[in-house]
Design a protein around this motif. Structure first.
Motif, PDB file in Angstrom:
ATOM      1  N   GLY A  60       0.843  -1.195   0.000  1.00 26.22           N
ATOM      2  CA  GLY A  60       0.000   0.000   0.000  1.00 26.22           C
ATOM      3  C   GLY A  60       0.878   1.244   0.000  1.00 26.22           C
ATOM      4  O   GLY A  60       1.611   1.479   0.957  1.00 26.22           O
ATOM      5  N   VAL A  61       0.794   2.023  -1.060  1.00 26.15           N
ATOM      6  CA  VAL A  61       1.623   3.223  -1.200  1.00 26.15           C
ATOM      7  C   VAL A  61       0.743   4.427  -0.864  1.00 26.15           C
ATOM      8  O   VAL A  61      -0.031   4.902  -1.694  1.00 26.15           O
ATOM      9  N   ARG A  67       0.134   6.295   8.899  1.00 28.23           N
ATOM     10  CA  ARG A  67      -0.677   5.157   8.456  1.00 28.23           C
ATOM     11  C   ARG A  67      -2.165   5.361   8.680  1.00 28.23           C
ATOM     12  O   ARG A  67      -2.951   4.417   8.527  1.00 28.23           O
ATOM     13  N   VAL A  68      -2.574   6.552   9.055  1.00 28.81           N
ATOM     14  CA  VAL A  68      -3.979   6.818   9.340  1.00 28.81           C
ATOM     15  C   VAL A  68      -4.839   6.536   8.099  1.00 28.81           C
ATOM     16  O   VAL A  68      -4.563   7.051   7.017  1.00 28.81           O
ATOM     17  N   GLY A  69      -5.855   5.709   8.279  1.00 27.05           N
ATOM     18  CA  GLY A  69      -6.774   5.433   7.177  1.00 27.05           C
ATOM     19  C   GLY A  69      -6.323   4.339   6.239  1.00 27.05           C
ATOM     20  O   GLY A  69      -7.028   4.015   5.278  1.00 27.05           O
ATOM     21  N   ALA A  70      -5.161   3.760   6.499  1.00 28.72           N
ATOM     22  CA  ALA A  70      -4.698   2.663   5.635  1.00 28.72           C
ATOM     23  C   ALA A  70      -5.621   1.470   5.778  1.00 28.72           C
ATOM     24  O   ALA A  70      -6.152   1.208   6.859  1.00 28.72           O
ATOM     25  N   THR A  75       0.759  -6.291   3.181  1.00 27.65           N
ATOM     26  CA  THR A  75       2.020  -6.900   3.629  1.00 27.65           C
ATOM     27  C   THR A  75       3.016  -5.809   3.988  1.00 27.65           C
ATOM     28  O   THR A  75       3.785  -5.932   4.937  1.00 27.65           O
ATOM     29  N   VAL A  76       3.014  -4.746   3.199  1.00 27.83           N
ATOM     30  CA  VAL A  76       3.915  -3.617   3.392  1.00 27.83           C
ATOM     31  C   VAL A  76       3.105  -2.343   3.246  1.00 27.83           C
ATOM     32  O   VAL A  76       2.285  -2.231   2.330  1.00 27.83           O
ATOM     33  N   VAL A  77       3.327  -1.392   4.132  1.00 26.53           N
ATOM     34  CA  VAL A  77       2.650  -0.100   4.014  1.00 26.53           C
ATOM     35  C   VAL A  77       3.707   0.994   3.916  1.00 26.53           C
ATOM     36  O   VAL A  77       4.624   1.068   4.725  1.00 26.53           O
TER      37      VAL A  77
ATOM     38  N   VAL B   3       6.134  -5.255  11.817  1.00 27.32           N
ATOM     39  CA  VAL B   3       7.032  -4.123  12.061  1.00 27.32           C
ATOM     40  C   VAL B   3       7.874  -3.886  10.808  1.00 27.32           C
ATOM     41  O   VAL B   3       8.246  -4.830  10.126  1.00 27.32           O
ATOM     42  N   GLN B   4       8.153  -2.624  10.501  1.00 28.22           N
ATOM     43  CA  GLN B   4       8.969  -2.295   9.331  1.00 28.22           C
ATOM     44  C   GLN B   4      10.232  -1.553   9.773  1.00 28.22           C
ATOM     45  O   GLN B   4      10.150  -0.565  10.494  1.00 28.22           O
TER      46      GLN B   4
END
Lengths: 157, 157, 157, 157
Positions: A60-61, A67-70, A75-77, B3-4
């Protein structure tokens, strides 16, 4: 490295668009493709759910720097903090772009993808662009179902 | 969501830096962290190799708009086309930043991460910054080994 | 086309830094240089005031996507919406970079400018970087006054 | 601060588009507006020439990180190094957007501007967008002449 497919569409979408996006995600995961999306609601959340729950890798790009609203099912943000310029990151990551539904944000991604060249862009529903003589521009391929959208990318001949 | 951790370091590195970065990658994968890196050579390739070959998820956020020069061992490759502005994407994605070795590009990432605030930055070797009175700035934590670097992030208490 | 000089420094600055930045702006305008800055308060507002009120052209490259908090005294305001990635736009626009004072955001600009190469970076006060052996890195030129800072860019031999 | 108007259009344009863009630039300069454009050839060069030679301030926001291929007639040149993500910088800087002619890159700017909201977008010639029911979307105002394009921005009532 796995094939990467960007899936674009509006944050607010119809029931039909949600179902289609979810099916696109599921099929992409089954074929081993990484899904790249905008990471918020609507079509973005639907394709993420479809792919992630089928065991796929979903990125998610985000436009924001947090990260609000993701959506879930990522798998990756990547909270880029770039605003709408993050659309370019999505498009540049793609071996193909699948579009579900229409919005101005989505159209900017379609336009960037066609402009970039060499990347098949397939549309499920969505908007149409006419040139200055009123003729439809055929840079975008059309599909009627999720399965057909994957086929029309040409990535799985 | 996992975690990233962003791992930053120069494209050209010493043997020691390579070994440390690879070990950092391996340990991060074992703890289930997603690794975000710049996706090219040196420290970036080393951490990718360490994490990917231990079964981890590795994201390479490239400066160029194509995949030329990208390292192997990436689960996802994002050719952003943003130039060095991609450093912000790397830093914004991180729950913690681990730095191996020093370079001006790496320093820009350290500075962005500290500026952002709230994100632990741990350095294995590398450069040091003095304020206008010649006093060391202590915004960056120091570690002597890969294992200590992970510990000092505070992500695994 | 006119020479373009980026002037970087913290949003909160001392009285001395304000005076120096304002003098740098004034001198740059007198020599016909376009000033590029971050467009907010502190050193950014001071250099803008100095240059603009001396008849110069000043560009404020904002991190936000609107003009909230922008300083006065800008000929052009660019609300990029890129967050801190806008630092790259500032640095890439510069024939030389002059730094007044120190902060982590400012350091990221110094690091990007040195990394880019070919662009003189001159510092009035501010921070210092030591390599892994504790030796000062000499990629940044030092100046004690605004006039000396302009001289040390080498743009007006 | 002066009103800022972005003028967008293709790098390769017809004679008519060149003339219109040049006239748009001239009129904007006469009304004291700052012109923001992409800084390369075609419509971008034409609007820059029209505005700059009438005494206006013109900003060229380039996709590349150097000045290669930039048009003449720029007061300020910003080589962003952001690739097509620089379109967002252009659009975010604008109190109004005037579009001359059509291309996929131009369409991405139109779409971003409409998506942003609150910014009038006026088109001289160019493409048209239909929604999923084949109905024209009316978010873009149409004009037949340069003078009408300025009027339809609503900036000079």
């Amino acid at each position: 490295m796995a094939v990467q497919v960007a899936v674009c569409g509006p944050r607010e979408c119809s029931r039909t668009e949600w179902e289609r996006a979810r099916e696109v995600g599921r099929l992409l995961a089954e074929r081993g493709a990484v899904v790249v999306c905008g990471g918020y609601g609507g079509v973005m959340a639907a394709v993420a759910a479809g792919a992630y729950r089928a065991g796929g890798v979903v990125v998610g790009v985000l436009s924001a720097d947090d990260r609000v609203g993701a959506c879930e099912d990522l798998t990756v943000v990547l909270p880029t903090g770039l605003g709408e310029a993050r659309n370019n990151v999505i498009v540049n990551a793609a071996d193909a772009v699948i579009v579900v539904g229409g919005s101005w944000g989505t159209l900017s991604e379609v336009a960037l993808a066609v402009r970039r060249g060499g990347v098949p862009v397939v549309q499920l529903g969505g908007w149409q662009v006419l040139d200055e003589h009123g003729r439809p521009l055929d840079a975008v391929r059309r599909a009627a179902t999720a399965a057909e959208a994957l086929d029309r990318t040409g990535l799985w001949p």
